[in-house]
Design an enzyme around this catalytic site. Structure first.
Site, PDB file in Angstrom:
ATOM      1  N   SER A 153      -0.544 -10.383  -8.120  1.00  0.00           N
ATOM      2  CA  SER A 153      -1.340  -9.308  -8.720  1.00  0.00           C
ATOM      3  C   SER A 153      -0.566  -7.998  -8.844  1.00  0.00           C
ATOM      4  O   SER A 153      -0.995  -7.100  -9.582  1.00  0.00           O
ATOM      5  CB  SER A 153      -2.616  -9.081  -7.906  1.00  0.00           C
ATOM      6  N   ASP A 212      -6.372  -1.033   1.105  1.00  0.00           N
ATOM      7  CA  ASP A 212      -5.344  -1.638   0.251  1.00  0.00           C
ATOM      8  C   ASP A 212      -4.075  -0.791   0.292  1.00  0.00           C
ATOM      9  O   ASP A 212      -3.996   0.268  -0.327  1.00  0.00           O
ATOM     10  CB  ASP A 212      -5.866  -1.753  -1.181  1.00  0.00           C
ATOM     11  N   HIS A 259      -1.282  -2.808  -3.274  1.00  0.00           N
ATOM     12  CA  HIS A 259      -1.272  -2.456  -4.690  1.00  0.00           C
ATOM     13  C   HIS A 259      -1.004  -0.966  -4.865  1.00  0.00           C
ATOM     14  O   HIS A 259      -0.881  -0.230  -3.881  1.00  0.00           O
ATOM     15  CB  HIS A 259      -2.599  -2.851  -5.338  1.00  0.00           C
TER      16      HIS A 259
END
Length: 435
Positions: free
Chosen positions: A154, A395, A398
């Site tokens: 991702s 997170d 990312h």
């Protein structure tokens, strides 16, 4: 004498007619030249007006404007663009969450209340040269009629979405996906006949879920993942990446037999560390590309981007709350981050030698050092509303959009210019020749 006189008169008239034709021809040639020059100047002026119209581009983004469009700036040609520091850039960001719709919700940090914005206002400054901010007009012109695939996890999709936002100052793409699956999207820039696609393959090789809760995966280290290996032959550029999924519990297979596992707690199964699986997976992925029939594209390895969990791991309260980049002397690549980066460099070098024999180009997009210095660029808890009934962890993997990941397009544009015109690319601590 009479006939002679007539002949002389006719001869003089013929000469005058010839001279008139030559004069007219010269005049028309000069006129055509002037019109061509004028139209070229007007076109250049119009392009500058368009650039100023979208305006988030700073003046230094066009330092190479006096050079041929596809050539990298001379200061970059012999420069290690991947070693440097982050410096303030008050002109950034070049888009926002309100001007770009292709921002994944979990990376839409401004929408979900991140209070600081300074993390968006830095640019990468190599030690020995300037790296121009990506010029979206120039980027799209260079990739006109071509295609680019993002292959990996991702973070690769994160990169593609960043690029879509950066290029939106010129044109929005249309969705030409073959499927509704968000993990396999295709976008086309119609005016430039340029296509981008993402292929989600977190292990780069064939893998499948081994339990009902999605924690344990069977990873077939010597088998191609045909979800991407059967699709990329048509692409001109392929960017592969992989990293964070290799920290998960895995059972490793080779020749259809279990050879070991990581964090699996299975009886009578040899424990193998993540380096084993990581190296094998990249070896197989590179082999898959080199073995493609009629593939003529350029393959980029985008190196591992470290996470920045502090005060705990991802599921034990770890977070990333810093608001400024590190200086290069304030941290260093070590532990698993160093090991994974070195494995990538080693396997890349081996694969590149084999690729050269087959007439293929492999290039290294070495983002690791730059991203190591950006603990401030992650969403943390700003990827959802605080009152949402969700089980989500902070997170620190990312990257917020806009944010540090936008710099990857600065790197990529310079590499495309160098690949297209020079043939020799100096990248990072090692020089690789693009054949």
């Amino acid at each position: 004498m009479k006939f002679l006189h007539i002949a002389l008169l006719c001869g003089n008239n013929s000469s005058k007619q010839t001279m008139s034709k030559v004069t007219i021809l010269v005049f028309l040639t000069l006129l055509l030249f002037i019109l061509t020059t004028l139209s070229s100047s007007l076109f250049s002026y119009y392009s500058l007006l368009k650039i100023n119209e979208y305006k988030q581009l700073p003046p230094f983004a066009f330092d190479d404007s006096n050079e041929p469009e596809r050539l990298p700036s001379s200061s970059v040609k012999n420069c290690d663009i991947f070693t440097g520091e982050w410096v303030p850039n008050p002109e950034a960001p070049y888009y926002t969450n309100t001007t770009c719709w292709e921002i994944h919700e979990h990376q839409n940090c401004m929408k979900y209340g991140r209070p600081d914005t300074e993390f968006t206002q830095w640019r990468w400054k190599p030690n020995d040269c300037e790296l121009p901010i990506v010029n979206p007009f120039q980027f799209l012109e260079i990739v006109r009629g071509k295609s680019l695939a993002f292959v990996g996890d991702s973070i690769g999709r994160n990169h593609m979405q960043s690029m879509i936002c950066l290029l939106s100052r010129v044109e929005w793409p249309i969705d030409v996906s073959y499927t509704d699956d968000f993990s396999f999207k295709r976008w086309k820039y119609s005016s430039y006949n340029f296509t981008m696609a993402t292929f989600w393959t977190p292990y780069l090789v064939r893998a499948k879920q081994a339990d009902s809760n999605g924690v344990l995966f069977n990873v077939y280290l010597d088998e191609f993942d045909e979800k991407w290996t059967t699709q990329i032959k048509e692409f001109d550029y392929v960017i592969i990446n992989g990293g964070q999924w290799f920290f998960r519990p895995m059972v490793f297979y080779e020749k259809q037999k279990v050879v070991g596992c990581q964090y699996c707690a299975l009886e009578n199964v040899t424990h193998l560390n993540l380096n084993y699986g990581y190296r094998k997976a990249f070896k197989t992925a590179f082999k898959a590309i080199s073995n493609l029939e009629n593939f003529k594209g350029v393959t980029f390895l985008r190196t591992f981007a470290p996470s920045h969990f502090e005060n705990g791991v991802w599921d034990k309260g770890g977070d990333c709350v810093r608001t400024k980049p590190f200086k290069s002397n304030e941290t260093r690549l070590e532990g698993h981050n160093l090991e994974l980066h070195m494995i990538q460099l080693e396997e890349f070098k081996i694969a590149k030698k084999e690729a050269i024999k087959r007439g293929l180009k492999f290039m290294l997009l070495d983002t690791t050092q730059a991203m190591l210095l950006r603990p401030d660029g992650h969403p943390s808890r700003y990827g959802h509303w605080p009152n949402e009934n969700l089980t989500l962890y902070n997170d620190c993997v990312h990257w917020c959009l806009p944010g540090p990941i936008d710099t990857w397009s600065d790197f990529l544009l310079e590499m495309l210019k160098m690949e297209g015109m020079l043939g020799v690319l100096y990248i990072g601590p090692m020089a690789f020749t693009a054949y």
